[in-house]
Write a protein that holds these residues in place. Structure first.
Motif, mmCIF file in Angstrom:
data_model
loop_
_atom_site.group_PDB
_atom_site.id
_atom_site.type_symbol
_atom_site.label_atom_id
_atom_site.label_comp_id
_atom_site.label_asym_id
_atom_site.label_seq_id
_atom_site.Cartn_x
_atom_site.Cartn_y
_atom_site.Cartn_z
ATOM 1 N N ALA A 46 0.814 -1.214 0.000
ATOM 2 C CA ALA A 46 0.000 0.000 0.000
ATOM 3 C C ALA A 46 0.845 1.261 0.000
ATOM 4 C CB ALA A 46 -0.938 -0.005 1.203
ATOM 5 N N LEU A 47 1.958 1.241 0.751
ATOM 6 C CA LEU A 47 2.827 2.419 0.894
ATOM 7 C C LEU A 47 4.287 2.019 0.660
ATOM 8 C CD1 LEU A 47 1.274 4.037 4.118
ATOM 9 C CD2 LEU A 47 0.796 4.640 1.730
ATOM 10 N N PRO A 48 4.648 1.677 -0.576
ATOM 11 C CA PRO A 48 6.010 1.174 -0.820
ATOM 12 C C PRO A 48 7.094 2.249 -0.820
ATOM 13 C CG PRO A 48 4.778 1.292 -2.870
ATOM 14 C CD PRO A 48 3.794 1.608 -1.772
ATOM 15 N N MET A 49 6.731 3.505 -1.108
ATOM 16 C CA MET A 49 7.722 4.607 -1.169
ATOM 17 C C MET A 49 8.915 4.210 -2.033
ATOM 18 S SD MET A 49 7.500 5.905 2.853
ATOM 19 C CE MET A 49 7.681 4.226 3.547
ATOM 20 N N ASN A 50 8.616 3.740 -3.242
ATOM 21 C CA ASN A 50 9.637 3.126 -4.091
ATOM 22 C C ASN A 50 10.739 4.075 -4.533
ATOM 23 O OD1 ASN A 50 8.769 0.390 -4.253
ATOM 24 N ND2 ASN A 50 7.119 0.988 -5.644
ATOM 25 N N ASP A 51 10.480 5.374 -4.548
ATOM 26 C CA ASP A 51 11.485 6.312 -5.053
ATOM 27 C C ASP A 51 12.492 6.754 -4.000
ATOM 28 O OD1 ASP A 51 10.368 6.240 -7.584
ATOM 29 O OD2 ASP A 51 9.070 7.975 -7.229
ATOM 30 N N LEU A 52 12.369 6.239 -2.786
ATOM 31 C CA LEU A 52 13.305 6.649 -1.735
ATOM 32 C C LEU A 52 14.627 5.885 -1.827
ATOM 33 C CD1 LEU A 52 11.030 6.953 1.428
ATOM 34 C CD2 LEU A 52 12.096 8.801 0.132
ATOM 35 N N PRO A 53 15.749 6.577 -1.646
ATOM 36 C CA PRO A 53 17.053 5.910 -1.616
ATOM 37 C C PRO A 53 17.339 5.350 -0.229
ATOM 38 C CG PRO A 53 17.374 8.263 -1.416
ATOM 39 C CD PRO A 53 15.884 8.050 -1.563
ATOM 40 N N ALA A 54 16.420 4.535 0.258
ATOM 41 C CA ALA A 54 16.504 4.009 1.623
ATOM 42 C C ALA A 54 15.826 2.652 1.662
ATOM 43 C CB ALA A 54 15.823 4.949 2.613
ATOM 44 N N TRP A 55 16.256 1.814 2.599
ATOM 45 C CA TRP A 55 15.540 0.586 2.894
ATOM 46 C C TRP A 55 14.236 0.940 3.612
ATOM 47 C CZ3 TRP A 55 16.642 -4.485 1.767
ATOM 48 C CH2 TRP A 55 17.912 -4.746 1.216
ATOM 49 N N ARG A 56 13.159 0.333 3.198
ATOM 50 C CA ARG A 56 11.894 0.445 3.922
ATOM 51 C C ARG A 56 11.593 -0.936 4.483
ATOM 52 N NH1 ARG A 56 12.937 1.245 -0.836
ATOM 53 N NH2 ARG A 56 10.904 0.783 -1.784
ATOM 54 N N VAL A 57 11.665 -1.049 5.785
ATOM 55 C CA VAL A 57 11.439 -2.342 6.445
ATOM 56 C C VAL A 57 10.127 -2.256 7.211
ATOM 57 C CG1 VAL A 57 12.292 -4.027 8.098
ATOM 58 C CG2 VAL A 57 13.892 -2.863 6.560
ATOM 59 N N HIS A 58 9.152 -3.018 6.748
ATOM 60 C CA HIS A 58 7.803 -3.002 7.310
ATOM 61 C C HIS A 58 7.694 -4.148 8.314
ATOM 62 C CE1 HIS A 58 6.493 -0.151 4.149
ATOM 63 N NE2 HIS A 58 7.372 -0.810 3.418
ATOM 64 N N LEU A 59 7.505 -3.805 9.581
ATOM 65 C CA LEU A 59 7.436 -4.808 10.641
ATOM 66 C C LEU A 59 5.997 -5.250 10.879
ATOM 67 C CD1 LEU A 59 9.909 -3.378 13.317
ATOM 68 C CD2 LEU A 59 10.350 -5.111 11.565
ATOM 69 N N GLY A 60 5.835 -6.521 11.254
ATOM 70 C CA GLY A 60 4.525 -7.045 11.591
ATOM 71 C C GLY A 60 4.129 -6.699 13.013
ATOM 72 N N MET A 61 2.881 -6.302 13.192
ATOM 73 C CA MET A 61 2.345 -6.040 14.524
ATOM 74 C C MET A 61 1.987 -7.367 15.199
ATOM 75 S SD MET A 61 2.064 -2.704 15.332
ATOM 76 C CE MET A 61 0.571 -2.386 16.294
ATOM 77 N N PRO A 62 1.909 -7.389 16.526
ATOM 78 C CA PRO A 62 1.523 -8.617 17.230
ATOM 79 C C PRO A 62 0.177 -9.157 16.749
ATOM 80 C CG PRO A 62 2.392 -7.009 18.779
ATOM 81 C CD PRO A 62 2.255 -6.303 17.462
ATOM 82 N N MET A 63 0.092 -10.475 16.618
ATOM 83 C CA MET A 63 -1.124 -11.203 16.264
ATOM 84 C C MET A 63 -1.668 -10.839 14.887
ATOM 85 S SD MET A 63 -3.101 -11.687 19.889
ATOM 86 C CE MET A 63 -4.009 -13.108 19.267
ATOM 87 N N CYS A 64 -0.799 -10.322 14.012
ATOM 88 C CA CYS A 64 -1.189 -9.962 12.651
ATOM 89 C C CYS A 64 -0.286 -10.676 11.660
ATOM 90 C CB CYS A 64 -1.079 -8.459 12.441
ATOM 91 S SG CYS A 64 -2.185 -7.473 13.462
ATOM 92 N N GLY A 65 -0.739 -10.787 10.412
ATOM 93 C CA GLY A 65 0.075 -11.386 9.375
ATOM 94 C C GLY A 65 0.505 -12.787 9.740
ATOM 95 N N SER A 66 1.806 -13.048 9.676
ATOM 96 C CA SER A 66 2.305 -14.393 9.984
ATOM 97 C C SER A 66 2.219 -14.727 11.463
ATOM 98 C CB SER A 66 3.760 -14.535 9.512
ATOM 99 O OG SER A 66 4.610 -13.635 10.196
ATOM 100 N N ARG A 67 1.864 -13.729 12.299
ATOM 101 C CA ARG A 67 1.691 -13.997 13.729
ATOM 102 C C ARG A 67 0.217 -14.174 14.114
ATOM 103 N NH1 ARG A 67 5.833 -10.347 17.319
ATOM 104 N NH2 ARG A 67 5.251 -8.590 16.007
ATOM 105 N N MET A 68 -0.650 -14.258 13.121
ATOM 106 C CA MET A 68 -2.045 -14.567 13.424
ATOM 107 C C MET A 68 -2.149 -15.960 14.038
ATOM 108 S SD MET A 68 -4.255 -13.084 10.185
ATOM 109 C CE MET A 68 -3.481 -14.202 8.996
ATOM 110 N N VAL A 69 -3.123 -16.149 14.898
ATOM 111 C CA VAL A 69 -3.374 -17.449 15.528
ATOM 112 C C VAL A 69 -4.248 -18.269 14.591
ATOM 113 C CG1 VAL A 69 -4.344 -18.638 17.515
ATOM 114 C CG2 VAL A 69 -3.167 -16.448 17.818
ATOM 115 N N ASP A 70 -3.766 -19.458 14.222
ATOM 116 C CA ASP A 70 -4.509 -20.364 13.339
ATOM 117 C C ASP A 70 -4.875 -19.706 12.013
ATOM 118 O OD1 ASP A 70 -4.420 -22.402 15.246
ATOM 119 O OD2 ASP A 70 -6.276 -21.717 16.197
ATOM 120 N N GLY A 71 -4.019 -18.787 11.559
ATOM 121 C CA GLY A 71 -4.190 -18.215 10.230
ATOM 122 C C GLY A 71 -5.334 -17.238 10.071
#
Length: 264
Positions: A46-71
């Motif tokens: 959603a917000l890639p900021m592709n034109d920035l000369p920087a690493w953009r590291v998007h961290l997962g919040m607790p219990m979201c994404g791959s940390r969801m319980v039972d998917g």
């Protein structure tokens, strides 16, 4: 444009977007929303900021994404129903903040990022994490940004229940997540406050209050027609960028580009 890199940093899942150039580059860290996009991968899309000369590291919040319980998000939703503040909002922000120093050290060990100050960005509840990094830690930050952020957690609680039974413990927790009251320390780095003009009225008012409290250390970017979410439901998997998210993305890119240049 490079492909996203996925991994874990001290147990925290991430989606990293490399800069176009080679060699060490500055780092911008983000925390996503609980609304869509509600995972690190979806937020990166959603917000890639592709034109920035920087690493953009998007961290997962607790219990979201791959940390969801039972998917699924069901376990997190149940915590919101059980006690929106003390079982969900407050512990999510606290955990994301407390796990960040180790995650940052791991990111630096895994990716060719430089060792200078970082940028921080958060959306909705992830905005509270970014603001807490500024307010309650000593992590060097060259610039920050928040989008439709949880600036006063009481306003978010009121979206779920208008008669939350505050007690001394929950009052203290809510006070710790009132970032208008902490403007004096948040102002250690310049802050862009992005607010959708169709966002929840209380969150919109909090955004204006924070900008007013920060004064010249902040800027307000109002996005006409933007409500709270930045992606369509279900918002877990990466999806094509919506037009309004593209407008937010452009504003964030301009903001961080300016402050990267000032940071040298």
């Amino acid at each position: 444009m490079h492909s996203p890199i996925t991994g874990a940093a001290a147990g925290v899942p991430f989606t990293a977007l490399p800069p176009a150039g080679n060699g060490p580059a500055p780092l911008i860290v983000t925390w996503h929303m609980l609304d869509a996009p509600r995972s690190d991968a979806a937020f990166a899309a959603a917000l890639p900021m592709n034109d920035l000369p920087a690493w953009r590291v998007h961290l997962g919040m607790p219990m979201c994404g791959s940390r969801m319980v039972d998917g699924s998000m069901d376990a997190g939703v149940e915590l919101l129903r059980k006690d929106v503040l003390m079982a969900a909002l407050f512990p999510f922000v606290r955990q994301a903040t407390e796990e960040f120093p180790a995650a940052l050290a791991s990111i630096r060990a895994q990716l060719p990022v430089d060792d200078g100050p970082i940028g921080v960005l958060g959306g909705s509840l992830g905005g509270a994490v970014a603001l807490r990094i500024l307010a309650d830690t000593q992590v060097p930050v060259f610039a920050g940004a928040v989008v439709n952020a949880a600036i006063r957690v009481r306003s978010v609680v009121d979206l779920f229940t208008g008669d939350y039974p505050y007690d001394p413990e929950s009052q203290k927790a809510a006070d710790s997540l009132d970032f208008v009251a902490k403007a004096g320390v948040i102002g250690r780095a310049p802050l862009l406050v992005v607010s959708g003009e169709q966002d929840h009225s209380a969150l919109r008012a909090d955004a204006l209050d924070l900008v007013d409290a920060l004064g010249e250390r902040s800027e307000l970017l109002s996005i006409p027609e933007l409500a709270h979410a930045l992606a369509d439901e279900p918002g877990i998997e990466p999806a094509p960028q919506l037009p309004l998210a593209r407008e937010v993305d452009a504003g964030l890119t301009t903001w961080f580009q300016r402050h990267l240049a000032e940071a040298g």
